[in-house]
Design an enzyme around this catalytic site. Structure first.
Site, mmCIF file in Angstrom:
data_model
loop_
_atom_site.group_PDB
_atom_site.id
_atom_site.type_symbol
_atom_site.label_atom_id
_atom_site.label_comp_id
_atom_site.label_asym_id
_atom_site.label_seq_id
_atom_site.Cartn_x
_atom_site.Cartn_y
_atom_site.Cartn_z
ATOM 1 N N SER A 1 0.818 -1.213 0.000
ATOM 2 C CA SER A 1 0.000 0.000 0.000
ATOM 3 C C SER A 1 0.851 1.262 0.000
ATOM 4 O O SER A 1 1.904 1.322 0.657
ATOM 5 C CB SER A 1 -0.870 -0.026 1.254
ATOM 6 O OG SER A 1 -1.377 1.253 1.521
ATOM 7 N N TYR B 1 -2.901 -0.639 10.180
ATOM 8 C CA TYR B 1 -3.010 -1.170 8.818
ATOM 9 C C TYR B 1 -1.705 -0.947 8.054
ATOM 10 O O TYR B 1 -1.097 -1.890 7.533
ATOM 11 C CB TYR B 1 -4.189 -0.507 8.076
ATOM 12 C CG TYR B 1 -4.113 -0.734 6.589
ATOM 13 C CD1 TYR B 1 -4.360 -1.990 6.052
ATOM 14 C CD2 TYR B 1 -3.743 0.293 5.713
ATOM 15 C CE1 TYR B 1 -4.249 -2.215 4.682
ATOM 16 C CE2 TYR B 1 -3.630 0.079 4.358
ATOM 17 C CZ TYR B 1 -3.889 -1.177 3.845
ATOM 18 O OH TYR B 1 -3.765 -1.404 2.506
ATOM 19 N N LYS C 1 1.534 -3.505 6.565
ATOM 20 C CA LYS C 1 2.055 -3.542 5.187
ATOM 21 C C LYS C 1 3.560 -3.310 5.169
ATOM 22 O O LYS C 1 4.292 -3.964 4.428
ATOM 23 C CB LYS C 1 1.340 -2.508 4.310
ATOM 24 C CG LYS C 1 -0.126 -2.829 4.079
ATOM 25 C CD LYS C 1 -0.282 -4.137 3.304
ATOM 26 C CE LYS C 1 -1.725 -4.554 3.146
ATOM 27 N NZ LYS C 1 -1.883 -5.875 2.520
#
Ligand code: UDP
Length: 272
Positions: free
Chosen positions: A65, A90, A94
């Protein structure tokens, strides 16, 4: 995850390449429930990598991302060497996932492409595949589509005092089918070249929240109602890709415009 079962499946079907898309993706949910993000996005990833090593699976494509890039002062585009950083669980998963993949596959014969997605939006042209969530949407596109179709009363625009042209955040929206074509190209590249890559998949251009609203107003019979709200925690003013590497290495180029993204998203929303 049951690693033995996964091993059996990989052996049985002689699977040589894995495209790993099974990650959770809501920033808001990751803040309220970080543990499921670490377990799923990292714990399960570890099992997949273990099994790939054991079964000699050779190629790995991973969804990363653009949220791992650190905001730049001049609000310019990100290339793959830009500084990395995380603002929520989140993007933390990643960032760690990229490091784990790199480290675990270093001495193996597995090659990988790590794909850093910008803002995927829009629906497939068949209008049979699109985004649908049972929960209240957090992302701009599903939310604005619900406003456009009268399912929600108005859009909250999170901040109009950023250092951008119109004060609202700018993002790089990429059509979902351009994004999926990028996966096919990167798998081809990985198989043919035995090389590892980290690569941006974005449109290479950007639009502000207000510009997205304007685009929807052009295609919808009803104007988008909106209210200016305070900035949302953790939002970057600007995030858009330098896609030179994807163009040269993968021979990939996004084909769909912002207008097509909005059109397909709206068409899909009307069917669900
Ligand atoms: N945004 C907004 N209202 C919403 C949802 C999003 O103004 O209801 C803005 C958000 O502040 C950001 C942009 O739209 O600038 C894209 O947000 P999204 O959540 O879709 O993606 P992100 O870039 O945060 O991953």
């Amino acid at each position: 995850i049951n690693e033995d079962k996964l091993s059996r499946i990989i052996k049985k079907y002689e699977i040589k390449s894995v495209i790993h898309l099974a990650g959770y993706k809501s920033v808001a949910e990751s803040v309220t429930n970080p543990s499921i993000y670490y377990s799923n996005n990292l714990g399960i990833l570890l099992s997949v990598l273990n099994v790939m090593l054991k079964e000699n699976c050779n190629n790995f494509i991973f969804s990363s991302s653009a949220s791992i890039y650190r905001q730049k002062k001049d609000l310019s585009s990100f290339n793959e060497n830009a500084d990395l950083h995380y603002l929520n669980p989140y993007s933390h998963t990643k960032l760690i996932a990229e490091q784990i993949i790199e480290s675990m596959f270093k001495k193996s014969n597995i090659n990988y492409s790590i794909l850093r997605y910008f803002n995927p939006a829009g629906a497939h042209e068949s209008n049979l595949i699109g985004e649908e969530s049972t929960a209240m949407p957090n992302n701009l596109f599903p939310y604005i589509c619900k406003v456009a179709t009268g399912k929600l009363p108005y859009l909250k625009v999170f901040g109009n005092d950023y250092e951008t042209k119109d004060g609202t955040c700018i993002r790089d929206y990429i059509h979902i089918t351009d994004l999926s074509a990028g996966h096919v190209k990167s798998l081809r590249y990985t198989i043919d070249n035995n090389k590892n890559t980290k690569i941006n998949l974005g449109s290479g251009s950007f639009a502000s929240v207000m510009e997205v609203i304007t685009e929807f107003n052009k295609i919808n019979d009803k104007e988008i109602s909106f209210q200016i709200h305070p900035r949302r925690d953790g939002d970057m003013a600007a995030s858009y890709a330098d896609i030179t590497l994807a163009k040269t290495l993968l021979k990939w180029e996004p084909k769909k415009s912002l207008k097509e993204i909005c059109n397909s998203a709206l068409l899909w929303e009307r069917t669900i």
